[in-house]
Write a protein that holds these residues in place. Structure first.
Motif, PDB file in Angstrom:
ATOM      1  N   MET A 184      -2.837   9.603   7.351  1.00 17.08           N
ATOM      2  CA  MET A 184      -3.416  10.608   6.654  1.00 17.08           C
ATOM      3  C   MET A 184      -3.955  10.352   5.116  1.00 17.08           C
ATOM      4  N   LEU A 185      -3.259   9.660   4.498  1.00 16.89           N
ATOM      5  CA  LEU A 185      -3.707   9.027   3.036  1.00 16.89           C
ATOM      6  C   LEU A 185      -4.935   8.718   3.122  1.00 16.89           C
ATOM      7  N   ARG A 186      -5.391   7.976   3.962  1.00 14.37           N
ATOM      8  CA  ARG A 186      -6.505   6.980   4.055  1.00 14.37           C
ATOM      9  C   ARG A 186      -7.505   8.122   4.388  1.00 14.37           C
ATOM     10  N   SER A 187      -7.365   8.943   5.529  1.00 16.93           N
ATOM     11  CA  SER A 187      -8.518  10.116   5.651  1.00 16.93           C
ATOM     12  C   SER A 187      -8.536  11.286   4.535  1.00 16.93           C
ATOM     13  N   LEU A 188      -7.730  11.294   3.671  1.00 19.36           N
ATOM     14  CA  LEU A 188      -8.065  12.050   2.406  1.00 19.36           C
ATOM     15  C   LEU A 188      -8.646  11.167   1.162  1.00 19.36           C
ATOM     16  N   GLY A 189      -8.794   9.988   1.343  1.00 23.41           N
ATOM     17  CA  GLY A 189      -9.361   9.114   0.576  1.00 23.41           C
ATOM     18  C   GLY A 189      -8.652   8.503  -0.656  1.00 23.41           C
ATOM     19  N   ALA A 190      -7.441   8.220  -0.281  1.00 23.16           N
ATOM     20  CA  ALA A 190      -6.388   7.745  -1.233  1.00 23.16           C
ATOM     21  C   ALA A 190      -6.712   6.333  -1.135  1.00 23.16           C
ATOM     22  N   LYS A 191      -6.245   5.606  -2.246  1.00 22.98           N
ATOM     23  CA  LYS A 191      -6.013   4.065  -2.036  1.00 22.98           C
ATOM     24  C   LYS A 191      -4.923   3.766  -1.724  1.00 22.98           C
ATOM     25  N   VAL A 192      -4.662   3.002  -0.721  1.00 19.80           N
ATOM     26  CA  VAL A 192      -3.344   3.000  -0.074  1.00 19.80           C
ATOM     27  C   VAL A 192      -2.803   1.830  -0.007  1.00 19.80           C
ATOM     28  N   THR A 193      -1.474   1.551  -0.282  1.00 21.68           N
ATOM     29  CA  THR A 193      -0.951   0.182  -0.399  1.00 21.68           C
ATOM     30  C   THR A 193       0.593   0.662   0.382  1.00 21.68           C
ATOM     31  N   VAL A 194       0.718  -0.411   1.331  1.00 23.80           N
ATOM     32  CA  VAL A 194       1.820  -0.354   2.082  1.00 23.80           C
ATOM     33  C   VAL A 194       2.800  -1.416   2.261  1.00 23.80           C
ATOM     34  N   SER A 195       4.022  -0.946   1.906  1.00 24.84           N
ATOM     35  CA  SER A 195       4.674  -2.331   1.981  1.00 24.84           C
ATOM     36  C   SER A 195       5.934  -2.263   3.309  1.00 24.84           C
ATOM     37  N   ALA A 196       5.847  -3.627   3.850  1.00 24.66           N
ATOM     38  CA  ALA A 196       7.029  -3.961   4.844  1.00 24.66           C
ATOM     39  C   ALA A 196       7.534  -5.377   4.785  1.00 24.66           C
ATOM     40  N   ARG A 197       8.475  -5.485   5.776  1.00 25.89           N
ATOM     41  CA  ARG A 197       9.136  -7.005   5.851  1.00 25.89           C
ATOM     42  C   ARG A 197       8.651  -7.815   6.686  1.00 25.89           C
ATOM     43  N   LYS A 198       8.213  -7.115   7.811  1.00 25.08           N
ATOM     44  CA  LYS A 198       7.778  -8.114   9.028  1.00 25.08           C
ATOM     45  C   LYS A 198       6.453  -8.420   8.997  1.00 25.08           C
ATOM     46  N   PRO A 199       6.159  -9.808   9.425  1.00 25.00           N
ATOM     47  CA  PRO A 199       4.833 -10.170   9.352  1.00 25.00           C
ATOM     48  C   PRO A 199       3.846  -9.457  10.072  1.00 25.00           C
ATOM     49  N   SER A 200       4.427  -9.023  11.285  1.00 20.55           N
ATOM     50  CA  SER A 200       3.580  -8.258  12.396  1.00 20.55           C
ATOM     51  C   SER A 200       3.118  -6.923  11.668  1.00 20.55           C
ATOM     52  N   ASP A 201       4.031  -6.097  10.768  1.00 22.98           N
ATOM     53  CA  ASP A 201       3.973  -5.150  10.401  1.00 22.98           C
ATOM     54  C   ASP A 201       2.768  -5.259   9.191  1.00 22.98           C
ATOM     55  N   LEU A 202       2.862  -6.279   8.645  1.00 22.61           N
ATOM     56  CA  LEU A 202       1.846  -6.495   7.519  1.00 22.61           C
ATOM     57  C   LEU A 202       0.611  -6.686   8.180  1.00 22.61           C
ATOM     58  N   ALA A 203       0.326  -7.242   9.353  1.00 25.59           N
ATOM     59  CA  ALA A 203      -0.905  -7.485  10.071  1.00 25.59           C
ATOM     60  C   ALA A 203      -1.490  -6.211  10.336  1.00 25.59           C
ATOM     61  N   TRP A 204      -0.670  -5.249  10.887  1.00 24.98           N
ATOM     62  CA  TRP A 204      -1.126  -4.102  11.488  1.00 24.98           C
ATOM     63  C   TRP A 204      -1.452  -3.221  10.347  1.00 24.98           C
ATOM     64  N   ILE A 205      -0.864  -3.250   9.331  1.00 29.64           N
ATOM     65  CA  ILE A 205      -1.102  -2.508   7.806  1.00 29.64           C
ATOM     66  C   ILE A 205      -2.620  -2.651   7.588  1.00 29.64           C
ATOM     67  N   GLU A 206      -2.877  -4.085   7.542  1.00 29.97           N
ATOM     68  CA  GLU A 206      -4.247  -4.633   7.024  1.00 29.97           C
ATOM     69  C   GLU A 206      -5.331  -4.089   8.321  1.00 29.97           C
ATOM     70  N   LEU A 207      -4.896  -4.088   9.547  1.00 28.70           N
ATOM     71  CA  LEU A 207      -5.923  -3.656  10.548  1.00 28.70           C
ATOM     72  C   LEU A 207      -6.210  -2.005  10.447  1.00 28.70           C
ATOM     73  N   ALA A 208      -5.116  -1.545   9.912  1.00 29.80           N
ATOM     74  CA  ALA A 208      -5.310  -0.076   9.616  1.00 29.80           C
ATOM     75  C   ALA A 208      -6.230   0.249   8.503  1.00 29.80           C
ATOM     76  N   GLY A 209      -6.515  -0.746   7.615  1.00 25.76           N
ATOM     77  CA  GLY A 209      -7.367  -0.553   6.517  1.00 25.76           C
ATOM     78  C   GLY A 209      -6.720  -0.293   5.146  1.00 25.76           C
ATOM     79  N   ALA A 210      -5.465  -0.797   5.211  1.00 20.07           N
ATOM     80  CA  ALA A 210      -4.512  -0.612   3.785  1.00 20.07           C
ATOM     81  C   ALA A 210      -4.329  -1.787   3.142  1.00 20.07           C
ATOM     82  N   LYS A 211      -3.962  -1.944   1.739  1.00 22.77           N
ATOM     83  CA  LYS A 211      -3.330  -3.066   1.296  1.00 22.77           C
ATOM     84  C   LYS A 211      -2.342  -3.382   1.808  1.00 22.77           C
TER      85      LYS A 211
END
Length: 289
Positions: A169-196
């Motif tokens: 939702m935030l990306r669709s509104l044009g926000a600059k989005v950073t997402v934090s997670a612990r799992k390497p797999s989640d970090l990979a999915w976050i990057e694929l979703a277009g967020a930092k």
């Protein structure tokens, strides 16, 4: 009149339960509301006491959470919460009971556990509820943050169901989005979703944000981290229980902090009520097989 699952009683709860009742009635079911003293009337829905509602029903729906810390059914539409009297428990026995957070009911009424179903634990409920929670969180942000979401520096802490929806939702509104997670797999999915993507334990390495959304129910936002990234931010804590933000530190530091619990019931009660109803239908279908 639809009689597939008999008559429903909704005992206690907030606007979600009222919309759930309306939706059940619109589907053709007989619905009774128990304990809604402040409601004058509802078309085609009977208003009565919790005891009478339980007696008249085949299926009973309790709110989320089903009991408060005192073992009572929360009922904001009545001057008093509903006590689980012996009479009420007897009237509920032998019937299918749907509730949120079943463990609380099991603790106070172990004799009812054989016929109790927890809609809160269902995956479909969690997914649709995440959508409503994320929309509610954005509404809180728009009402509190003095800028626009577009172009703002946003942090989403945690990449579970709510985190995933919020990020989109935030990306669709044009926000600059950073997402934090612990799992390497989640970090990979976050990057694929277009967020930092950033590891949660490395948040202290980042600069300041405009809006921070926390979804992790652990005290991640300590005074040190708040001072580093949140001094000029709106911090919206969506985590259950005590949340993930040191609220006393946030207050001392003058940081705008909102612990936004039960957002679906506040921001989108109609949708939340229909989510409860549809989840109950799914459980009933499975229980009848």
């Amino acid at each position: 009149m639809n009689s597939g699952y008999g008559a429903f009683a909704i005992i206690g709860g907030d606007k979600r339960q009222l919309f759930c009742a309306r939706s059940l009635s619109d589907d053709g079911y007989a619905v009774t509301l128990g304990g809604f003293d402040s409601i004058a009337e509802m078309k085609n829905i009977e208003l009565t006491t919790p005891f009478e509602a339980a007696l008249m029903s085949d299926t009973i729906i309790l709110p989320l959470p089903c009991l408060n810390s005192k073992g009572q059914i929360p009922d904001p539409f009545s001057k008093d919460n509903i006590s689980l009297t012996d009479d009420l428990i007897t009237a509920m026995k032998g019937k299918r009971i749907f509730c949120g957070m079943q463990t609380r009911l099991s603790e106070y009424c172990p004799k009812l556990t054989g016929r109790v179903f927890d809609y809160y634990e269902r995956e479909e409920f969690a997914v649709y509820n995440a959508q409503a929670t994320a929309e509610g969180a954005l509404e809180v942000a728009m009402q509190t943050f003095e800028g626009t979401i577009h172009g703002s520096e946003c942090l989403v802490c945690g990449y579970g169901r709510i985190g995933k929806v919020l990020t989109s939702m935030l990306r669709s509104l044009g926000a600059k989005v950073t997402v934090s997670a612990r799992k390497p797999s989640d970090l990979a999915w976050i990057e694929l979703a277009g967020a930092k993507a950033v590891r949660t334990d490395e948040l202290y390495k980042l600069g300041e944000f405009n809006i921070i959304f926390n979804t992790v129910p652990a005290k991640i936002f300590t005074p040190i981290l708040l001072a580093k990234i949140a001094m000029n931010a709106v911090v919206i804590d969506l985590a259950s229980g005590e949340g993930g933000v040191d609220k006393y530190a946030a207050e001392r530091m003058g940081i705008t902090h909102i612990h936004a619990l039960s957002l679906p019931g506040k921001a989108a009660p109609k949708t939340a009520g229909e989510i409860i109803k549809n989840t109950i239908y799914h459980i009933l279908e499975e229980d009848d097989r």
